[in-house]
Motif scaffolding. Structure first.
Motif, PDB file in Angstrom:
ATOM      1  N   CYS A  87     -11.421   5.941 -15.009  1.00  0.00           N
ATOM      2  CA  CYS A  87     -11.415   4.740 -15.775  1.00  0.00           C
ATOM      3  C   CYS A  87     -10.203   4.040 -15.470  1.00  0.00           C
ATOM      4  N   TRP A  88      -9.774   2.798 -15.832  1.00  0.00           N
ATOM      5  CA  TRP A  88      -8.692   1.999 -15.622  1.00  0.00           C
ATOM      6  C   TRP A  88      -8.184   1.342 -16.786  1.00  0.00           C
ATOM      7  N   GLY A  89      -7.089   0.986 -16.965  1.00  0.00           N
ATOM      8  CA  GLY A  89      -6.373   0.209 -18.107  1.00  0.00           C
ATOM      9  C   GLY A  89      -6.412   1.086 -19.523  1.00  0.00           C
ATOM     10  N   THR A  90      -6.824   0.114 -20.307  1.00  0.00           N
ATOM     11  CA  THR A  90      -6.774   0.675 -21.730  1.00  0.00           C
ATOM     12  C   THR A  90      -7.892   1.775 -22.072  1.00  0.00           C
ATOM     13  N   THR A  91      -8.951   2.029 -21.294  1.00  0.00           N
ATOM     14  CA  THR A  91      -9.833   2.818 -21.660  1.00  0.00           C
ATOM     15  C   THR A  91      -9.279   4.138 -21.751  1.00  0.00           C
ATOM     16  N   LEU A 108      -9.624  11.024 -14.534  1.00  0.00           N
ATOM     17  CA  LEU A 108      -8.995   9.959 -13.289  1.00  0.00           C
ATOM     18  C   LEU A 108      -8.817   8.473 -13.721  1.00  0.00           C
ATOM     19  N   HIS A 109      -7.413   8.279 -14.110  1.00  0.00           N
ATOM     20  CA  HIS A 109      -7.083   7.048 -14.557  1.00  0.00           C
ATOM     21  C   HIS A 109      -6.275   6.056 -13.530  1.00  0.00           C
ATOM     22  N   PHE A 110      -6.911   5.155 -13.217  1.00  0.00           N
ATOM     23  CA  PHE A 110      -6.087   3.959 -12.419  1.00  0.00           C
ATOM     24  C   PHE A 110      -5.104   3.018 -13.251  1.00  0.00           C
ATOM     25  N   SER A 111      -3.870   3.213 -13.076  1.00  0.00           N
ATOM     26  CA  SER A 111      -2.755   2.397 -13.723  1.00  0.00           C
ATOM     27  C   SER A 111      -2.545   1.253 -12.564  1.00  0.00           C
ATOM     28  N   GLN A 112      -2.908   1.208 -11.331  1.00  0.00           N
ATOM     29  CA  GLN A 112      -2.793   0.247 -10.319  1.00  0.00           C
ATOM     30  C   GLN A 112      -4.153   0.102  -9.907  1.00  0.00           C
ATOM     31  N   VAL A 113      -4.703  -0.910  -9.647  1.00  0.00           N
ATOM     32  CA  VAL A 113      -6.087  -1.001  -9.372  1.00  0.00           C
ATOM     33  C   VAL A 113      -6.183  -1.912  -7.958  1.00  0.00           C
ATOM     34  N   SER A 114      -5.065  -2.348  -7.421  1.00  0.00           N
ATOM     35  CA  SER A 114      -4.915  -3.058  -6.213  1.00  0.00           C
ATOM     36  C   SER A 114      -3.584  -2.968  -5.760  1.00  0.00           C
ATOM     37  N   PRO A 115      -3.259  -2.855  -4.239  1.00  0.00           N
ATOM     38  CA  PRO A 115      -4.178  -2.445  -3.547  1.00  0.00           C
ATOM     39  C   PRO A 115      -4.587  -0.974  -3.792  1.00  0.00           C
ATOM     40  N   LEU A 116      -5.571  -0.612  -3.292  1.00  0.00           N
ATOM     41  CA  LEU A 116      -6.250   0.923  -3.332  1.00  0.00           C
ATOM     42  C   LEU A 116      -5.947   1.665  -2.169  1.00  0.00           C
ATOM     43  N   VAL A 117      -5.686   3.027  -2.291  1.00  0.00           N
ATOM     44  CA  VAL A 117      -5.397   3.905  -1.417  1.00  0.00           C
ATOM     45  C   VAL A 117      -6.303   5.089  -1.424  1.00  0.00           C
ATOM     46  N   PRO A 118      -7.303   4.973  -0.475  1.00  0.00           N
ATOM     47  CA  PRO A 118      -8.637   5.769  -0.485  1.00  0.00           C
ATOM     48  C   PRO A 118      -8.234   7.246  -0.503  1.00  0.00           C
ATOM     49  N   ASP A 119      -7.212   7.794   0.287  1.00  0.00           N
ATOM     50  CA  ASP A 119      -6.594   8.965   0.227  1.00  0.00           C
ATOM     51  C   ASP A 119      -6.032   9.672  -0.791  1.00  0.00           C
ATOM     52  N   HIS A 120      -5.651   8.617  -1.598  1.00  0.00           N
ATOM     53  CA  HIS A 120      -5.238   9.212  -3.386  1.00  0.00           C
ATOM     54  C   HIS A 120      -6.607   9.865  -4.076  1.00  0.00           C
ATOM     55  N   PHE A 121      -7.825   9.527  -3.776  1.00  0.00           N
ATOM     56  CA  PHE A 121      -8.832   9.618  -4.824  1.00  0.00           C
ATOM     57  C   PHE A 121     -10.263   9.979  -4.088  1.00  0.00           C
ATOM     58  N   LEU A 122     -10.377   9.456  -2.987  1.00  0.00           N
ATOM     59  CA  LEU A 122     -11.813   9.447  -2.571  1.00  0.00           C
ATOM     60  C   LEU A 122     -12.494  11.096  -2.284  1.00  0.00           C
ATOM     61  N   SER A 123     -11.440  11.848  -2.013  1.00  0.00           N
ATOM     62  CA  SER A 123     -12.113  13.334  -1.667  1.00  0.00           C
ATOM     63  C   SER A 123     -12.487  14.042  -3.138  1.00  0.00           C
ATOM     64  N   LEU A 124     -11.867  13.637  -4.204  1.00  0.00           N
ATOM     65  CA  LEU A 124     -12.187  14.145  -5.377  1.00  0.00           C
ATOM     66  C   LEU A 124     -13.387  13.616  -6.152  1.00  0.00           C
ATOM     67  N   ARG A 167       0.906  -1.400  -0.164  1.00  0.00           N
ATOM     68  CA  ARG A 167       0.102  -0.025  -0.081  1.00  0.00           C
ATOM     69  C   ARG A 167       0.984   1.393   0.078  1.00  0.00           C
ATOM     70  N   ALA A 168       1.973   1.298   0.904  1.00  0.00           N
ATOM     71  CA  ALA A 168       2.793   2.322   0.812  1.00  0.00           C
ATOM     72  C   ALA A 168       3.391   2.808  -0.734  1.00  0.00           C
ATOM     73  N   GLU A 169       3.400   1.730  -1.251  1.00  0.00           N
ATOM     74  CA  GLU A 169       4.023   1.803  -2.892  1.00  0.00           C
ATOM     75  C   GLU A 169       3.203   1.881  -3.959  1.00  0.00           C
ATOM     76  N   THR A 170       1.618   2.035  -3.391  1.00  0.00           N
ATOM     77  CA  THR A 170       0.625   1.876  -4.551  1.00  0.00           C
ATOM     78  C   THR A 170       0.911   3.258  -5.281  1.00  0.00           C
ATOM     79  N   LEU A 171       0.584   3.341  -6.694  1.00  0.00           N
ATOM     80  CA  LEU A 171       0.588   4.176  -7.585  1.00  0.00           C
ATOM     81  C   LEU A 171      -0.643   5.008  -7.344  1.00  0.00           C
ATOM     82  N   PRO A 172      -0.619   6.414  -7.199  1.00  0.00           N
ATOM     83  CA  PRO A 172      -2.021   6.917  -7.302  1.00  0.00           C
ATOM     84  C   PRO A 172      -2.436   6.943  -8.518  1.00  0.00           C
ATOM     85  N   PRO A 173      -3.994   7.262  -8.720  1.00  0.00           N
ATOM     86  CA  PRO A 173      -4.697   7.469 -10.157  1.00  0.00           C
ATOM     87  C   PRO A 173      -3.887   8.727 -10.591  1.00  0.00           C
ATOM     88  N   ASP A 174      -3.774   8.848 -11.955  1.00  0.00           N
ATOM     89  CA  ASP A 174      -3.435  10.185 -12.561  1.00  0.00           C
ATOM     90  C   ASP A 174      -4.748  10.833 -13.011  1.00  0.00           C
TER      91      ASP A 174
END
Length: 561
Positions: free
Chosen positions: A469-473, A494-510, A449-456
């Protein structure tokens, strides 16, 4: 969406050479400095069936396929009828003069392939000549590719292909059908043309992968084929196993012995591997699995695209153990995320996954050459033990990561057991040891989790519409968002290039503050949206789902928005 792009659709039967036309044209366009997106659509047959090779090209960046066809190359009689409804206002149809009057009355080039070609095998060269002339593409680019490709067959074959190519160009110039030339390219940087699976293989080799076991399954096979073709000079061993069960266990055996292992497959093949994935979690032996998704259930549509295997990968394997799952959206991400997946598998000693799909697996793009020297170091197993205590393969640690040694490099006994085991690796039914070992393995999730990539996030920072979206979309979402912003609507992606594990602090507020969050997925149930709801409690009010086997386009998203 780029108004300067041209969409070329080459259609015909498998075995007619349409891939040769598409590959040669795409490579020439990349070398000439153009941006491309290739979409290959083919039926599950060795020969026959209707296949297409689409090249969207422009001087400016293009990110996704489009529906409208500007140049239709009909290599057989059926292609025109199947795609007539997709023709744009400026479309030109290239069709064999022998096919009759299917396209009469349109801006049509009825090409006398029999007159231009001494044998039918040269018809793809004639089609290239017609396309080169219509696009106003300097013939030198394709001429060089013809020479490079056929040089090993001798100068006579090279000359024959060049003669047909030049004759078709000259014939086209003499016709009355015109087409607005493609705008001049402005990109002068050196680039390579690779598809998603090739980039995954290159990323794996850059990370030190030196063992690949696989059982062929579309659309994942070309990862192994690329490793076999390009990896020999780097010491990569590629083994085609008798089935998928053998493939994953073979990789785990190689990994235990110190190799860096990768297994490419597709959903149906991965379904057979899940016991091996659980074994990886128990014996804490790294392995990277590439799952190239296609529509199911069962054999489904084996040569089409979908994003429906996320749940399978998230929960594959009995018992509980941590994992990381990546979902690249571009060819560049295929390279870098595969490298990262190898590192995390080695560092946290377990399975990691790279999820791609048929669309990206077969989609060529022009990208700058990858620079392996700029990549971070990849974790490796040790060969010596510096501790004062006797070596324990599964020593209980605060991080959950135990010291991993390669057996045979010293006097240390490296024991692995698929049953529950003591810290030194021997089988046990002591239930207190069971709890301690399960807690140890589970603690690795905190490190992942500490090394999870946040969504772009790209686009407006406080959008009214958030295309998630995630992946190839990704490419289609970016183009749809650009179109919305051009029409005055505040929009971001908002694109997720890593879908697990998720870190809500990266995206939930948005997600919570955006008026209209929309989830875009290539499946029928909204699998990532359900995962986000499970992890955060946030429920997407709007979904755009596609599961007809075709890739997303910007127009599809806008029409469903």
């Amino acid at each position: 969406m780029s108004d300067s792009s041209v969409n070329i659709l080459i259609g015909g039967e498998a075995g007619q050479g349409l891939v040769t036309v598409g590959d040669f044209l795409s490579k020439a366009l990349v070398r000439a400095g153009y941006e491309i997106v290739v979409t290959q659509d083919y039926m599950s047959r060795i020969r026959g069936g209707h296949n297409t090779y689409a090249v969207r090209v422009g001087p400016d960046p293009v990110s996704a396929p489009v529906e409208a066809v500007d140049i239709l190359v009909a290599l057989d009689a059926a292609t025109y009828g199947l795609h007539a409804g997709q023709l744009s206002d400026k479309a030109v149809v290239i069709i064999d003069a022998a096919h009759g009057d299917e396209a009469a009355g349109l801006r049509t080039l009825r090409v006398p392939f029999k007159d231009l070609c001494p044998r039918p095998i040269y018809e793809n060269m004639a089609a290239l000549g017609v396309l080169c002339s219509l696009l106003c593409l300097d013939a030198v680019w394709i001429s060089r590719i013809i020479r490079d490709t056929f040089a090993k067959k001798g100068e006579e074959i090279v000359a024959a292909n060049l003669q047909v190519f030049e004759a078709a160009r000259a014939w086209t110039v003499a016709q009355n059908v015109t087409f607005t030339c493609i705008a001049p390219a402005v990109n002068t940087e050196k680039r390579i043309m690779v598809n998603g699976n090739e980039a995954i293989a290159l990323g794996a080799m850059a990370a030190g992968v030196n063992f690949c076991s696989f059982y062929p399954m579309t659309p994942g096979t070309s990862v192994a084929l690329t490793l076999a073709a390009k990896g020999q000079a780097m010491g990569v061993v590629v083994e085609q196993a008798e089935d998928e069960i053998a493939a994953v266990n073979m990789a785990l055996g190689a990994s235990f012995a110190g190799a860096t292992a990768l297994v490419p497959t597709s959903g149906g093949g991965f379904a057979l591997m899940v016991e091996g994935i659980s074994l990886s979690g128990m014996i804490e032996t790294p392995v990277v699995i590439v799952v190239a998704m296609r529509p199911g259930p069962a054999t489904g549509l084996p040569t089409r695209t979908e994003q429906a295997d996320l749940n399978l990968v998230l929960y594959a394997g009995h018992g509980e153990f941590p994992r990381a799952v990546f979902a690249p959206g571009t060819v560049e991400q295929c390279f870098h995320l595969t490298h990262r997946a190898v590192h995390l598998a080695e560092k946290y000693q377990g399975p990691t996954f790279v999820l791609t799909d048929q669309f990206l697996a077969d989609s060529y793009r022009g990208v700058p050459p990858f620079d392996p020297a700029s990549l971070p170091l990849v974790a490796r197993p040790g060969t010596s033990h510096d501790g004062s205590e006797p070596y324990e393969r599964y020593a209980v640690t605060d991080s959950g990561v135990s010291p991993r040694l390669v057996p045979g490099f010293g006097p240390y006994l490296v024991v692995a057991d698929s049953d529950e085991h003591t810290p030194d690796g021997h089988i046990t039914e002591d239930l207190s040891v069971r709890v301690a070992m399960q807690d140890k393995r589970s603690r690795k999730l905190a490190g992942l989790r500490a090394e999870t990539l946040p969504p772009d996030l790209s686009g407006d920072p406080d959008p009214d519409i958030l295309l998630t979206c995630w992946g190839t979309t990704l490419g289609a979402a970016l183009e749809a968002a650009a179109h919305l912003r051009a029409s005055g609507t505040s929009c971001a992606v908002l694109h997720f290039s890593q879908v697990s594990p998720l870190v809500p602090d990266h995206f939930l507020s948005l997600l919570q503050k955006t008026p209209r969050p929309v989830m875009i997925e290539g499946n029928s149930t909204g699998q990532l949206a359900r995962l986000i709801r499970q992890e955060t409690g946030f429920a997407f009010p709007h979904h755009i789902l596609r599961y007809d086997g075709l890739p997303f386009t910007a127009r599809y998203i806008l029409d469903h928005l």
